[in-house]
Design an enzyme around this catalytic site. Structure first.
Site, PDB file in Angstrom:
ATOM      1  N   CYS A  78      -1.145 -29.793  -5.072  1.00  0.00           N
ATOM      2  CA  CYS A  78      -0.837 -30.820  -4.074  1.00  0.00           C
ATOM      3  C   CYS A  78      -1.917 -31.913  -4.072  1.00  0.00           C
ATOM      4  O   CYS A  78      -1.968 -32.728  -4.979  1.00  0.00           O
ATOM      5  CB  CYS A  78      -0.669 -30.166  -2.703  1.00  0.00           C
ATOM      6  SG  CYS A  78       0.357 -31.142  -1.581  1.00  0.00           S
ATOM      7  N   HIS A 166       3.192 -25.643  -3.401  1.00  0.00           N
ATOM      8  CA  HIS A 166       2.219 -24.591  -3.104  1.00  0.00           C
ATOM      9  C   HIS A 166       2.719 -23.244  -3.650  1.00  0.00           C
ATOM     10  O   HIS A 166       3.569 -22.601  -3.035  1.00  0.00           O
ATOM     11  CB  HIS A 166       1.986 -24.491  -1.598  1.00  0.00           C
ATOM     12  CG  HIS A 166       1.208 -25.644  -1.040  1.00  0.00           C
ATOM     13  ND1 HIS A 166      -0.164 -25.660  -1.004  1.00  0.00           N
ATOM     14  CD2 HIS A 166       1.621 -26.826  -0.530  1.00  0.00           C
ATOM     15  CE1 HIS A 166      -0.577 -26.804  -0.476  1.00  0.00           C
ATOM     16  NE2 HIS A 166       0.486 -27.533  -0.185  1.00  0.00           N
ATOM     17  N   GLU A 168       1.140 -20.500  -3.692  1.00  0.00           N
ATOM     18  CA  GLU A 168       0.526 -19.382  -2.981  1.00  0.00           C
ATOM     19  C   GLU A 168       1.322 -18.905  -1.783  1.00  0.00           C
ATOM     20  O   GLU A 168       1.092 -17.804  -1.277  1.00  0.00           O
ATOM     21  CB  GLU A 168      -0.902 -19.756  -2.546  1.00  0.00           C
ATOM     22  CG  GLU A 168      -0.992 -20.817  -1.452  1.00  0.00           C
ATOM     23  CD  GLU A 168      -0.953 -22.249  -1.974  1.00  0.00           C
ATOM     24  OE1 GLU A 168      -1.315 -23.165  -1.215  1.00  0.00           O
ATOM     25  OE2 GLU A 168      -0.548 -22.453  -3.135  1.00  0.00           O
ATOM     26  N   SER A 220     -19.139   0.042  14.385  1.00  0.00           N
ATOM     27  CA  SER A 220     -18.262  -0.375  15.480  1.00  0.00           C
ATOM     28  C   SER A 220     -17.094   0.580  15.653  1.00  0.00           C
ATOM     29  O   SER A 220     -16.386   0.522  16.651  1.00  0.00           O
ATOM     30  CB  SER A 220     -17.719  -1.778  15.190  1.00  0.00           C
ATOM     31  OG  SER A 220     -16.820  -1.737  14.092  1.00  0.00           O
ATOM     32  N   GLY A 222     -14.669   0.418  13.536  1.00  0.00           N
ATOM     33  CA  GLY A 222     -13.594  -0.270  12.836  1.00  0.00           C
ATOM     34  C   GLY A 222     -13.633  -0.043  11.339  1.00  0.00           C
ATOM     35  O   GLY A 222     -14.518   0.634  10.798  1.00  0.00           O
ATOM     36  N   VAL A 223     -12.660  -0.639  10.656  1.00  0.00           N
ATOM     37  CA  VAL A 223     -12.511  -0.444   9.217  1.00  0.00           C
ATOM     38  C   VAL A 223     -13.711  -1.005   8.455  1.00  0.00           C
ATOM     39  O   VAL A 223     -14.261  -0.345   7.570  1.00  0.00           O
ATOM     40  CB  VAL A 223     -11.202  -1.115   8.729  1.00  0.00           C
ATOM     41  CG1 VAL A 223     -11.086  -1.008   7.208  1.00  0.00           C
ATOM     42  CG2 VAL A 223      -9.996  -0.468   9.393  1.00  0.00           C
ATOM     43  N   ASP A 224     -14.127  -2.233   8.784  1.00  0.00           N
ATOM     44  CA  ASP A 224     -15.174  -2.897   8.005  1.00  0.00           C
ATOM     45  C   ASP A 224     -16.488  -2.113   8.020  1.00  0.00           C
ATOM     46  O   ASP A 224     -17.080  -1.839   6.964  1.00  0.00           O
ATOM     47  CB  ASP A 224     -15.412  -4.319   8.524  1.00  0.00           C
ATOM     48  CG  ASP A 224     -14.174  -5.187   8.433  1.00  0.00           C
ATOM     49  OD1 ASP A 224     -13.277  -4.852   7.637  1.00  0.00           O
ATOM     50  OD2 ASP A 224     -14.091  -6.182   9.165  1.00  0.00           O
ATOM     51  N   SER A 225     -16.954  -1.765   9.214  1.00  0.00           N
ATOM     52  CA  SER A 225     -18.236  -1.058   9.285  1.00  0.00           C
ATOM     53  C   SER A 225     -18.125   0.350   8.695  1.00  0.00           C
ATOM     54  O   SER A 225     -19.093   0.873   8.132  1.00  0.00           O
ATOM     55  CB  SER A 225     -18.755  -1.003  10.727  1.00  0.00           C
ATOM     56  OG  SER A 225     -17.941  -0.205  11.549  1.00  0.00           O
TER      57      SER A 225
END
Length: 508
Positions: A78, A166, A168, A220, A222-225
């Site tokens: 684009c 686009h 994506e 935490s 959570g998934v990330d930690s």
């Protein structure tokens, strides 16, 4: 590590380009147009993103691309396509009709490698107000739609391409094939960016970076930690110490539950009850950004106190992921803060710790895939995201102990209900907001004037965009009835049907 470089001109779809490239098992990085790094041997190709600007605007981004175009394969999307065309002398003019939304390709140069295995009439997604009206002699048109003559072009003698749509986005039906053609066939990327390869290289990097020094990580739940903790655990074992802080605005019984589940993973976790310290500081505060900062700063204080009880700690590990990193860098320089990221921007000098962020290259869905490869239990990997400031930003206005207790009960009923009705895994994130309004109700023969709560459930991949989930009416009816009957202080339940954008997932 070979990579594709994505130069961001401010498009809302830039992160989506990166995620589509990553889905091909190819590593890529997003950089703002004003900070393009020196190209290395590992850079196999460049993608130029779209932009909210017209290339004819006086303030439009127009970086020097001379060292890129012609030396590496380049795909302009684009705005990126129009910018390359303009640099080479093309005419970019306003379209006779604004070209947004679905379109179909009516002609394709099937011999061009960019359009290999893409059929005539393939649906694409347009989003531009300008068009390329005239091409230089060394450009060739390789695709057209019914309304756009230059839907795609190729520069003779170069692996340089421009497309006006686009690939994506979901609505471009063969977009993934086009990106595969560019990234794999044209750029010749080897597709070795996999969870297993990431784990292997990251563990080696951690061991090299940290050596025999000790690392402390704030968990935490959570998934990330959790994934960050397991990567570090595999790399340095006993030299990792985890701290989990109860900030007073966690979900009901979450402190005890999280400590128990981490025992299963074999992690060394210290639990810290700091509820009163946080809640006392939040008293009388209504501004959401101020609440976030109070919780972030108090966490640092508590964490620092606990870390000082340990000996030989040199590193602080954080669960920073790639969207956190990207959002902390404005394409157009300093900009207004939508909300602060609690784990971006480093630490106060007084903590004297070096920072290690093992997940900073990953999107949320990639974090889960890495976690699965690390054999982290599904009940941890499948947990909904939960904001760093916890229930404090789901209590609209001032946070009090009474409001926290009410919201914990309502939230527990809603989340438990989603699990019992097999709806939890079809929702990306769910929660409840306690609103700063009271409404009139009737219970028995008595008039009530009590709180309103809003249920929120969204579908998403990484939280950058989200849509509300069409939960069954009978389920919502059961939840409303159960909440009002069981939670003293609530007499009205509503359901949030806003998407992101324009709304955000959280209310504060």
């Amino acid at each position: 590590m070979e990579k594709i470089l994505i130069i961001d001109f401010g498009s809302q779809y830039t992160q989506l380009i990166a995620r589509r490239v990553r889905e091909l098992n190819v590593y890529c990085e997003i950089v703002p147009f004003h900070s393009i790094p020196e190209l290395t041997e590992d850079t196999k190709g460049v993608i130029l993103s779209g932009s909210p600007f017209s290339v004819n605007d006086t303030e439009a981004p127009q970086p020097d691309l001379e060292h890129i175009i012609g030396s590496l394969p380049v795909l302009g999307v684009c705005y990126g396509a129009q910018l390359m065309a303009k640099i080479n002398g093309s005419e970019i003019t306003p379209s006779n009709t604004r070209e947004y939304g679905r379109a179909n390709i009516k002609s394709i140069d099937s011999n061009n490698p960019l359009f290999k295995d893409i059929p005539i009439n393939s649906q694409v997604w347009m989003s531009h107000g300008d068009t390329i009206s005239k091409l230089p002699v060394n450009f060739e048109i390789i695709a057209s739609t019914f309304d756009v003559a230059v839907a795609a072009y190729h520069i003779h003698g170069e692996n340089t391409y421009g497309i006006q749509f686009h690939p994506e986005v979901y609505h471009s039906s063969d977009g993934k094939q086009l990106l595969d053609n560019f990234v794999v066939s044209i750029c010749r990327c080897s597709q070795n960016w996999t969870p297993d390869s990431f784990i292997e290289s990251t563990i080696a990097d951690i061991q090299k970076q940290v050596g025999d020094e000790k690392v402390v990580l704030g968990l935490s739940g959570g998934v990330d930690s959790s994934v960050a903790a397991m990567l570090l655990h595999q790399a340095i074992r006993k030299n990792l110490v985890c701290i989990f802080v109860d900030n007073g605005v966690l979900r009901k019984n979450e402190f005890e539950h999280v400590l128990e589940q981490y025992k299963v993973l074999g992690l060394n976790v210290i639990g810290v009850d700091a509820k009163d310290q946080f809640l006392d500081k939040l008293e009388g505060v209504s501004d959401p950004e101020t609440k976030r900062k109070i919780i972030g700063n108090t966490f640092i204080e508590v964490f620092d106190q606990e870390a000082h009880k340990l000996t030989g700690i040199s590193w602080l590990a954080q669960g920073t992921i790639y969207p956190d990193v990207i959002e902390s860098i404005s394409v157009n320089g300093p900009s207004a803060t939508i909300k602060s990221h609690h784990n971006v921007g480093g630490l106060p000098d007084f903590m004297k710790l070096k920072i290690i962020e093992p997940l900073r290259l990953l999107f949320k869905d990639e974090v889960r895939r890495v976690g699965k490869a690390l054999d982290i239990p599904a009940n941890i990997l499948g947990r909904h995201p939960f904001p760093g400031p916890g229930l404090a930003i789901r209590i609209i206005g001032e946070v009090t102990r009474e409001k926290v207790a009410i919201l914990q009960e309502v939230d527990d009923i809603f989340i438990t209900g989603l699990k019992e009705h097999n709806l939890y895994d079809s929702v990306w994130q769910a929660g409840v907001m306690l609103l700063p309004v009271q409404s009139v109700g009737v219970m028995g023969d008595e008039r009530t004037y009590e709180n309103v709560v809003a249920l929120r459930a969204v579908s998403s991949t990484d939280g950058m965009t989200a849509d509300w989930v069409h939960l069954p009416y009978d389920f919502l009816a059961k939840m409303s009835n159960k909440i009002i009957n069981k939670v003293h202080g609530v007499n009205r339940v509503v359901y949030d049907i806003s998407s992101k954008p324009p709304a955000t997932i959280e209310w504060e």
